[in-house]
Design a protein around this motif. Sequence first.
Motif, PDB file in Angstrom:
ATOM      1  N   GLY A 191     -10.766  -6.980  -5.144  1.00  0.00           N
ATOM      2  CA  GLY A 191      -9.404  -7.359  -5.521  1.00  0.00           C
ATOM      3  C   GLY A 191      -8.369  -6.342  -5.095  1.00  0.00           C
ATOM      4  O   GLY A 191      -8.362  -5.218  -5.569  1.00  0.00           O
ATOM      5  N   MET A 192      -7.495  -6.719  -4.166  1.00  0.00           N
ATOM      6  CA  MET A 192      -6.409  -5.848  -3.718  1.00  0.00           C
ATOM      7  C   MET A 192      -5.083  -6.416  -4.207  1.00  0.00           C
ATOM      8  O   MET A 192      -4.811  -7.609  -4.045  1.00  0.00           O
ATOM      9  N   THR A 193      -4.263  -5.554  -4.814  1.00  0.00           N
ATOM     10  CA  THR A 193      -2.971  -5.970  -5.345  1.00  0.00           C
ATOM     11  C   THR A 193      -1.901  -4.977  -4.917  1.00  0.00           C
ATOM     12  O   THR A 193      -2.130  -3.763  -4.930  1.00  0.00           O
ATOM     13  N   THR A 194      -0.749  -5.479  -4.523  1.00  0.00           N
ATOM     14  CA  THR A 194       0.402  -4.619  -4.254  1.00  0.00           C
ATOM     15  C   THR A 194       1.541  -5.024  -5.188  1.00  0.00           C
ATOM     16  O   THR A 194       1.723  -6.214  -5.486  1.00  0.00           O
ATOM     17  N   TYR A 195       2.290  -4.021  -5.655  1.00  0.00           N
ATOM     18  CA  TYR A 195       3.436  -4.245  -6.528  1.00  0.00           C
ATOM     19  C   TYR A 195       4.672  -3.605  -5.899  1.00  0.00           C
ATOM     20  O   TYR A 195       4.624  -2.478  -5.408  1.00  0.00           O
ATOM     21  N   ARG A 196       5.806  -4.322  -5.969  1.00  0.00           N
ATOM     22  CA  ARG A 196       7.083  -3.734  -5.587  1.00  0.00           C
ATOM     23  C   ARG A 196       7.457  -2.687  -6.620  1.00  0.00           C
ATOM     24  O   ARG A 196       7.333  -2.891  -7.822  1.00  0.00           O
ATOM     25  N   THR A 197       7.917  -1.526  -6.164  1.00  0.00           N
ATOM     26  CA  THR A 197       8.214  -0.438  -7.079  1.00  0.00           C
ATOM     27  C   THR A 197       9.244   0.483  -6.448  1.00  0.00           C
ATOM     28  O   THR A 197       9.863   0.160  -5.432  1.00  0.00           O
ATOM     29  N   THR A 198       9.441   1.642  -7.049  1.00  0.00           N
ATOM     30  CA  THR A 198      10.331   2.660  -6.506  1.00  0.00           C
ATOM     31  C   THR A 198       9.542   3.602  -5.607  1.00  0.00           C
ATOM     32  O   THR A 198       8.304   3.564  -5.565  1.00  0.00           O
ATOM     33  N   GLU A 199      10.234   4.473  -4.899  1.00  0.00           N
ATOM     34  CA  GLU A 199       9.546   5.460  -4.076  1.00  0.00           C
ATOM     35  C   GLU A 199       8.654   6.348  -4.939  1.00  0.00           C
ATOM     36  O   GLU A 199       7.498   6.637  -4.576  1.00  0.00           O
ATOM     37  N   ALA A 200       9.162   6.760  -6.105  1.00  0.00           N
ATOM     38  CA  ALA A 200       8.365   7.609  -6.989  1.00  0.00           C
ATOM     39  C   ALA A 200       7.132   6.865  -7.486  1.00  0.00           C
ATOM     40  O   ALA A 200       6.038   7.437  -7.562  1.00  0.00           O
ATOM     41  N   GLY A 201       7.305   5.594  -7.824  1.00  0.00           N
ATOM     42  CA  GLY A 201       6.168   4.812  -8.283  1.00  0.00           C
ATOM     43  C   GLY A 201       5.134   4.588  -7.204  1.00  0.00           C
ATOM     44  O   GLY A 201       3.926   4.606  -7.462  1.00  0.00           O
ATOM     45  N   ALA A 202       5.604   4.382  -5.972  1.00  0.00           N
ATOM     46  CA  ALA A 202       4.675   4.152  -4.861  1.00  0.00           C
ATOM     47  C   ALA A 202       3.865   5.394  -4.542  1.00  0.00           C
ATOM     48  O   ALA A 202       2.673   5.325  -4.229  1.00  0.00           O
ATOM     49  N   LYS A 203       4.494   6.560  -4.612  1.00  0.00           N
ATOM     50  CA  LYS A 203       3.833   7.799  -4.234  1.00  0.00           C
ATOM     51  C   LYS A 203       3.129   8.494  -5.400  1.00  0.00           C
ATOM     52  O   LYS A 203       2.483   9.527  -5.203  1.00  0.00           O
ATOM     53  N   ALA A 204       3.259   7.959  -6.600  1.00  0.00           N
ATOM     54  CA  ALA A 204       2.648   8.590  -7.773  1.00  0.00           C
ATOM     55  C   ALA A 204       1.136   8.650  -7.607  1.00  0.00           C
ATOM     56  O   ALA A 204       0.524   7.762  -7.014  1.00  0.00           O
ATOM     57  N   PRO A 205       0.505   9.712  -8.121  1.00  0.00           N
ATOM     58  CA  PRO A 205      -0.954   9.843  -8.021  1.00  0.00           C
ATOM     59  C   PRO A 205      -1.659   8.647  -8.645  1.00  0.00           C
ATOM     60  O   PRO A 205      -1.150   8.006  -9.571  1.00  0.00           O
ATOM     61  N   GLY A 206      -2.851   8.386  -8.135  1.00  0.00           N
ATOM     62  CA  GLY A 206      -3.576   7.207  -8.584  1.00  0.00           C
ATOM     63  C   GLY A 206      -4.468   7.408  -9.786  1.00  0.00           C
ATOM     64  O   GLY A 206      -5.165   6.486 -10.197  1.00  0.00           O
ATOM     65  N   GLY A 207      -4.497   8.602 -10.340  1.00  0.00           N
ATOM     66  CA  GLY A 207      -5.349   8.847 -11.504  1.00  0.00           C
ATOM     67  C   GLY A 207      -6.573   9.663 -11.142  1.00  0.00           C
ATOM     68  O   GLY A 207      -6.822   9.982  -9.987  1.00  0.00           O
ATOM     69  N   LYS A 208      -7.360  10.006 -12.151  1.00  0.00           N
ATOM     70  CA  LYS A 208      -8.503  10.885 -11.953  1.00  0.00           C
ATOM     71  C   LYS A 208      -9.633  10.216 -11.179  1.00  0.00           C
ATOM     72  O   LYS A 208     -10.332  10.851 -10.390  1.00  0.00           O
ATOM     73  N   VAL A 209      -9.844   8.918 -11.412  1.00  0.00           N
ATOM     74  CA  VAL A 209     -10.951   8.213 -10.763  1.00  0.00           C
ATOM     75  C   VAL A 209     -10.438   7.533  -9.499  1.00  0.00           C
ATOM     76  O   VAL A 209      -9.616   6.620  -9.563  1.00  0.00           O
ATOM     77  N   LYS A 210     -10.927   8.001  -8.348  1.00  0.00           N
ATOM     78  CA  LYS A 210     -10.512   7.429  -7.082  1.00  0.00           C
ATOM     79  C   LYS A 210     -11.467   6.310  -6.674  1.00  0.00           C
ATOM     80  O   LYS A 210     -12.654   6.355  -6.957  1.00  0.00           O
ATOM     81  N   TYR A 211     -10.910   5.329  -5.978  1.00  0.00           N
ATOM     82  CA  TYR A 211     -11.734   4.258  -5.415  1.00  0.00           C
ATOM     83  C   TYR A 211     -12.724   4.859  -4.429  1.00  0.00           C
ATOM     84  O   TYR A 211     -12.342   5.609  -3.528  1.00  0.00           O
ATOM     85  N   ASP A 212     -14.012   4.548  -4.584  1.00  0.00           N
ATOM     86  CA  ASP A 212     -15.059   5.029  -3.682  1.00  0.00           C
ATOM     87  C   ASP A 212     -15.507   3.873  -2.803  1.00  0.00           C
ATOM     88  O   ASP A 212     -16.119   2.913  -3.277  1.00  0.00           O
ATOM     89  N   GLN A 213     -15.191   3.979  -1.525  1.00  0.00           N
ATOM     90  CA  GLN A 213     -15.452   2.871  -0.617  1.00  0.00           C
ATOM     91  C   GLN A 213     -16.940   2.607  -0.432  1.00  0.00           C
ATOM     92  O   GLN A 213     -17.329   1.496  -0.078  1.00  0.00           O
ATOM     93  N   ILE A 214     -17.776   3.610  -0.663  1.00  0.00           N
ATOM     94  CA  ILE A 214     -19.213   3.403  -0.523  1.00  0.00           C
ATOM     95  C   ILE A 214     -19.777   2.724  -1.764  1.00  0.00           C
ATOM     96  O   ILE A 214     -20.347   1.631  -1.706  1.00  0.00           O
ATOM     97  N   ARG A 215     -19.606   3.359  -2.922  1.00  0.00           N
ATOM     98  CA  ARG A 215     -20.172   2.821  -4.160  1.00  0.00           C
ATOM     99  C   ARG A 215     -19.588   1.449  -4.509  1.00  0.00           C
ATOM    100  O   ARG A 215     -20.299   0.570  -4.995  1.00  0.00           O
ATOM    101  N   ASN A 216     -18.280   1.273  -4.261  1.00  0.00           N
ATOM    102  CA  ASN A 216     -17.617   0.039  -4.686  1.00  0.00           C
ATOM    103  C   ASN A 216     -17.917  -1.156  -3.789  1.00  0.00           C
ATOM    104  O   ASN A 216     -17.556  -2.276  -4.135  1.00  0.00           O
ATOM    105  N   THR A 217     -18.544  -0.936  -2.637  1.00  0.00           N
ATOM    106  CA  THR A 217     -18.808  -2.057  -1.739  1.00  0.00           C
ATOM    107  C   THR A 217     -20.294  -2.368  -1.593  1.00  0.00           C
ATOM    108  O   THR A 217     -20.672  -3.173  -0.750  1.00  0.00           O
ATOM    109  N   ILE A 218     -21.147  -1.719  -2.414  1.00  0.00           N
ATOM    110  CA  ILE A 218     -22.569  -2.036  -2.374  1.00  0.00           C
ATOM    111  C   ILE A 218     -22.792  -3.451  -2.918  1.00  0.00           C
ATOM    112  O   ILE A 218     -22.302  -3.808  -3.988  1.00  0.00           O
ATOM    113  N   VAL A 219     -23.528  -4.270  -2.168  1.00  0.00           N
ATOM    114  CA  VAL A 219     -23.854  -5.633  -2.579  1.00  0.00           C
ATOM    115  C   VAL A 219     -25.189  -5.597  -3.319  1.00  0.00           C
ATOM    116  O   VAL A 219     -26.206  -5.153  -2.773  1.00  0.00           O
TER     117      VAL A 219
END
Length: 497
Positions: free
Chosen positions: A233-261
């Motif tokens: 699931g990919m989602t984009t939201y309209r926001t401000t420059e600060a909102g767009a560049k704000a850090p994503g949080g402590k847990v980052k998306y892991d492209q390996i673990r998250n795409t295992i079938v």
Amino acid sequence: MNRVRRRLRVVCASLAFVVLAAPAVRAEDAWDAVFLAGSKIGYIHTFVEQVKDKDRSLNRVRVDTVLSFRRGDDSVVQKMMYGTIETPDGEVLRLDTRTLTSDNEIRVYGDAVDGKMTLIMEGTNQRQEQVIPWGPEVRGPYAAEQSMAKQPMTEGESRKLKMYIPDLNRVVEIELKAGATADVLLGDGVKRPLRKIEQVATLDGKVRPELGTTLWVDTAGQVLKQDVDLLGGMTTYRTTEAGAKAPGGKVKYDQIRNTIVKSERDITNPYQTTYVKYRIALKDEDPTHVFPNDRRQTVTPDGDGRTATMVIQSMSPFDGEPGSPADPEFLRPNAMITSADSRVVSLADRAVAGETDPWRQAVAINHWVFQNVRSNFGTTFAPAAEAAKNLTGDCTEHSVLAAAMSRAKGIPTRIAVGLIYVDSKEMKAKGFGFHMWHEVHVNGRWVALDSSFDQSAVDATHIKLSESSLEGVSPFESFLPILRVQGKVTIEPLELR
């Protein structure tokens, strides 16, 4: 590093920019935050400025996309800068895309002349050129919002447009289907009444679900949210420059673990598995339309349009009847398989060490790449010339380098994209991960090899999704089948040998 750990380290899935069906903006200056599987991974910034060409007023449009995520132990940042020169009505006269997925920037640019766009790819040590049809009706990747900003849609209305997708470097036909208005929760936590617009994409005459998206639009036609049913699931939201560049949080998306079938059955010795019968089920389409047939892989429909039986078995260059000769494109150097590069040629000579038999040459090259290319996930998709210089990368770099070295010795090659079985307690990953390997044409047959694992007899847990010479200016197109199956496929091994 032992073979089992190496098998996990080189499992890869390129998050190509084509998963972003459209930058959701046609305003003068706007920002969108990008989320994948609930994790914030980056932003899109679009801005427009007026320019003069002699006495004509034109617009310069720039769309910058920055994505950041993890791939195992490595952090990866991908960037794409897409720009156009357009008429005030949106006719694209010139385009220029710059993509950074490795050390070197890949640039694709061109001018629209007499109903054609001549696209030129540079930055890989091998210039590539391709001409595609191009009319005044073709718009950039913001085609939907551009159209709706001029004339908002009403419930039940449909509208057809032509849209260029950067990095895929193709023009697709899209149909917008307007639904009802609903209160939609946006990234700032506020609900707003927005109209639902389904964007259906058609490429080469076929509907492509992986390129479709759901848009949520205000009364002015501005897209404030969009959802893509891909990669969790990919989602984009309209926001401000600060909102767009704000850090994503402590847990980052892991492209390996998250795409295992997930596999419905464990495979205890994947390297030694030479025959597997699978049951494949897809959520939205017939697996026989997605998984190809070849010498080692046979897919048979089960009759319900959603499941199929697949049989895969290891094949040598001496099994079965010879086929047709390989087309010349599988021997030519191109932008990713840079077989004319001097360093690639030198490495090929070193690897074969005077051997003249094509199959033995292919095996020697495969083994040399396995021994000398250090595995890491920091690079997502580099051309063979870069892989030959750095001798590092994941399965994509292993594959394009082995393919280029093989072509340098006169052996036709192609790239295969698909899945392989992995099991790692270290990364808590078990199932099928996305992967790339290469195939050579020897003795009248296409034969699969995997330089990531030193396999000259590729095991039966390698499930192919696509194959390509990588010729042309659209190398990321080979990854589209990954987007068609990720999060939508069920794999059940029925019989193992």
